[in-house]
Design a protein around this motif. Structure first.
Motif, PDB file in Angstrom:
ATOM      1  N   ALA A  17       0.797  -1.472  -0.124  1.00 50.55           N
ATOM      2  CA  ALA A  17      -0.564  -0.558   0.006  1.00 50.55           C
ATOM      3  C   ALA A  17       0.579   1.183  -0.264  1.00 50.55           C
ATOM      4  O   ALA A  17       0.551   2.132  -0.519  1.00 50.55           O
ATOM      5  CB  ALA A  17      -1.209   0.322   0.869  1.00 50.55           C
ATOM      6  N   ALA A  18       1.838   1.336   0.951  1.00 43.35           N
ATOM      7  CA  ALA A  18       2.740   2.443   0.152  1.00 43.35           C
ATOM      8  C   ALA A  18       3.469   2.517  -0.748  1.00 43.35           C
ATOM      9  O   ALA A  18       3.640   3.677  -0.899  1.00 43.35           O
ATOM     10  CB  ALA A  18       3.524   2.439   1.983  1.00 43.35           C
ATOM     11  N   ASP A  19       4.754   1.590  -0.986  1.00 44.97           N
ATOM     12  CA  ASP A  19       4.442   1.295  -1.990  1.00 44.97           C
ATOM     13  C   ASP A  19       3.659   2.315  -3.303  1.00 44.97           C
ATOM     14  O   ASP A  19       3.944   2.903  -4.122  1.00 44.97           O
ATOM     15  CB  ASP A  19       4.915   0.369  -3.472  1.00 44.97           C
ATOM     16  N   ARG A  20       2.266   1.941  -3.565  1.00 47.91           N
ATOM     17  CA  ARG A  20       1.687   2.164  -4.432  1.00 47.91           C
ATOM     18  C   ARG A  20       1.730   3.266  -4.458  1.00 47.91           C
ATOM     19  O   ARG A  20       0.966   4.036  -5.044  1.00 47.91           O
ATOM     20  CB  ARG A  20       0.264   1.233  -4.521  1.00 47.91           C
ATOM     21  N   ALA A  21       1.231   3.858  -2.611  1.00 52.79           N
ATOM     22  CA  ALA A  21       0.802   4.850  -2.741  1.00 52.79           C
ATOM     23  C   ALA A  21       1.425   6.320  -3.375  1.00 52.79           C
ATOM     24  O   ALA A  21       1.081   7.155  -4.011  1.00 52.79           O
ATOM     25  CB  ALA A  21       0.052   5.816  -1.185  1.00 52.79           C
ATOM     26  N   GLU A  22       2.954   5.728  -2.648  1.00 53.97           N
ATOM     27  CA  GLU A  22       3.994   6.467  -3.630  1.00 53.97           C
ATOM     28  C   GLU A  22       4.000   6.443  -4.757  1.00 53.97           C
ATOM     29  O   GLU A  22       4.106   7.817  -5.631  1.00 53.97           O
ATOM     30  CB  GLU A  22       5.785   5.807  -3.091  1.00 53.97           C
ATOM     31  N   ARG A  23       4.015   5.265  -5.292  1.00 49.18           N
ATOM     32  CA  ARG A  23       3.770   5.959  -7.391  1.00 49.18           C
ATOM     33  C   ARG A  23       3.036   6.912  -7.613  1.00 49.18           C
ATOM     34  O   ARG A  23       2.715   7.246  -9.179  1.00 49.18           O
ATOM     35  CB  ARG A  23       3.584   3.585  -7.662  1.00 49.18           C
ATOM     36  N   VAL A  24       1.852   6.353  -7.168  1.00 47.50           N
ATOM     37  CA  VAL A  24       0.740   6.883  -7.362  1.00 47.50           C
ATOM     38  C   VAL A  24       1.514   8.973  -7.598  1.00 47.50           C
ATOM     39  O   VAL A  24       0.348   9.603  -8.918  1.00 47.50           O
ATOM     40  CB  VAL A  24      -0.597   7.146  -6.516  1.00 47.50           C
ATOM     41  N   GLN A  25       1.852   9.133  -6.224  1.00 48.28           N
ATOM     42  CA  GLN A  25       1.795  10.495  -6.317  1.00 48.28           C
ATOM     43  C   GLN A  25       3.252  10.975  -7.422  1.00 48.28           C
ATOM     44  O   GLN A  25       2.788  11.668  -7.869  1.00 48.28           O
ATOM     45  CB  GLN A  25       2.671  10.684  -4.588  1.00 48.28           C
ATOM     46  N   LYS A  26       4.341   9.825  -7.604  1.00 48.87           N
ATOM     47  CA  LYS A  26       5.264  10.144  -8.690  1.00 48.87           C
ATOM     48  C   LYS A  26       4.235  10.504 -10.115  1.00 48.87           C
ATOM     49  O   LYS A  26       4.168  11.477 -10.781  1.00 48.87           O
ATOM     50  CB  LYS A  26       6.308   9.407  -8.433  1.00 48.87           C
ATOM     51  N   LEU A  27       3.814   9.496 -10.153  1.00 49.82           N
ATOM     52  CA  LEU A  27       2.119   9.550 -11.679  1.00 49.82           C
ATOM     53  C   LEU A  27       1.633  11.225 -12.155  1.00 49.82           C
ATOM     54  O   LEU A  27       1.914  11.865 -12.420  1.00 49.82           O
ATOM     55  CB  LEU A  27       1.629   8.792 -11.741  1.00 49.82           C
ATOM     56  N   LYS A  28       1.324  11.590 -10.517  1.00 49.99           N
ATOM     57  CA  LYS A  28       0.432  12.167 -10.749  1.00 49.99           C
ATOM     58  C   LYS A  28       1.261  13.653 -11.216  1.00 49.99           C
ATOM     59  O   LYS A  28       0.761  14.632 -11.516  1.00 49.99           O
ATOM     60  CB  LYS A  28      -0.612  12.731  -9.249  1.00 49.99           C
ATOM     61  N   ALA A  29       2.710  13.831 -10.104  1.00 48.89           N
ATOM     62  CA  ALA A  29       3.267  15.239 -10.601  1.00 48.89           C
ATOM     63  C   ALA A  29       3.608  14.792 -11.711  1.00 48.89           C
ATOM     64  O   ALA A  29       4.003  15.748 -12.528  1.00 48.89           O
ATOM     65  CB  ALA A  29       4.107  14.655  -9.237  1.00 48.89           C
ATOM     66  N   ASP A  30       3.906  13.996 -12.770  1.00 47.85           N
ATOM     67  CA  ASP A  30       4.781  14.023 -13.911  1.00 47.85           C
ATOM     68  C   ASP A  30       3.319  14.083 -14.077  1.00 47.85           C
ATOM     69  O   ASP A  30       3.542  15.234 -15.366  1.00 47.85           O
ATOM     70  CB  ASP A  30       4.758  12.462 -14.417  1.00 47.85           C
ATOM     71  N   ILE A  31       2.463  13.383 -14.488  1.00 51.52           N
ATOM     72  CA  ILE A  31       1.344  14.782 -15.070  1.00 51.52           C
ATOM     73  C   ILE A  31       1.197  15.541 -14.877  1.00 51.52           C
ATOM     74  O   ILE A  31       0.927  16.947 -16.447  1.00 51.52           O
ATOM     75  CB  ILE A  31      -0.385  13.654 -14.568  1.00 51.52           C
ATOM     76  N   GLN A  32       1.531  16.319 -13.923  1.00 55.12           N
ATOM     77  CA  GLN A  32       0.576  18.124 -14.133  1.00 55.12           C
ATOM     78  C   GLN A  32       1.981  18.009 -14.711  1.00 55.12           C
ATOM     79  O   GLN A  32       1.751  19.873 -15.092  1.00 55.12           O
ATOM     80  CB  GLN A  32       0.340  18.573 -12.356  1.00 55.12           C
ATOM     81  N   GLY A  58       3.938  17.563 -16.636  1.00 53.31           N
ATOM     82  CA  GLY A  58       4.340  17.728 -18.724  1.00 53.31           C
ATOM     83  C   GLY A  58       4.866  16.009 -19.325  1.00 53.31           C
ATOM     84  O   GLY A  58       5.543  16.318 -20.229  1.00 53.31           O
ATOM     85  N   ASP A  59       5.635  15.994 -17.810  1.00 56.40           N
ATOM     86  CA  ASP A  59       6.619  14.553 -17.790  1.00 56.40           C
ATOM     87  C   ASP A  59       6.463  14.094 -18.429  1.00 56.40           C
ATOM     88  O   ASP A  59       6.719  12.874 -19.231  1.00 56.40           O
ATOM     89  CB  ASP A  59       7.416  15.085 -16.605  1.00 56.40           C
ATOM     90  N   TYR A  60       4.514  12.922 -18.189  1.00 53.88           N
ATOM     91  CA  TYR A  60       4.735  11.914 -18.186  1.00 53.88           C
ATOM     92  C   TYR A  60       4.101  11.598 -19.572  1.00 53.88           C
ATOM     93  O   TYR A  60       3.245  12.022 -20.077  1.00 53.88           O
ATOM     94  CB  TYR A  60       3.146  11.540 -17.716  1.00 53.88           C
ATOM     95  N   LYS A  61       4.831  10.251 -19.971  1.00 55.25           N
ATOM     96  CA  LYS A  61       4.759  10.537 -21.574  1.00 55.25           C
ATOM     97  C   LYS A  61       4.172   8.663 -21.941  1.00 55.25           C
ATOM     98  O   LYS A  61       5.227   7.766 -21.020  1.00 55.25           O
ATOM     99  CB  LYS A  61       6.337  10.398 -22.501  1.00 55.25           C
ATOM    100  N   VAL A  62       2.972   8.831 -22.425  1.00 48.30           N
ATOM    101  CA  VAL A  62       3.232   7.171 -22.899  1.00 48.30           C
ATOM    102  C   VAL A  62       3.222   6.478 -24.023  1.00 48.30           C
ATOM    103  O   VAL A  62       3.377   6.803 -25.241  1.00 48.30           O
ATOM    104  CB  VAL A  62       1.024   7.913 -23.259  1.00 48.30           C
TER     105      VAL A  62
END
Length: 86
Positions: free
Chosen positions: A50-65, A67-71
């Protein structure tokens, strides 16, 4: 052509023969019970998933906001094909 209404009463033969169903009282003599083993409790308490997943979700949110997240479209297409083929 004339159609005569012969046999129309035969359609509802089962509805005409409906019987009253007696309701039975069921006593609550049995109750469902769930017990979790000590090994499962230990696994649940030491899980860092749960902690690892929450950390990954926060990183993805930050990347999306930012503009660094690329699909990777090719990877998405491969994964979709594997899902529908397998």
């Amino acid at each position: 052509m004339k159609i005569n209404p012969f046999g129309v009463q035969a359609i509802n033969t089962y509805a005409n023969q409906a019987r009253a169903v007696k309701e039975t009282k069921q006593s609550a003599t049995f109750a469902d019970k769930l017990e979790i083993s000590s090994a499962a409790k230990e696994m649940q308490s030491t899980s860092t998933y749960a902690a690892d997943r929450a950390e990954r979700v926060q990183k993805l949110k930050a990347d999306i906001q930012s503009g660094d997240y690329k699909v990777d479209a090719n990877q998405v297409a491969r994964d979709m094909l594997n899902y529908y083929r397998g």
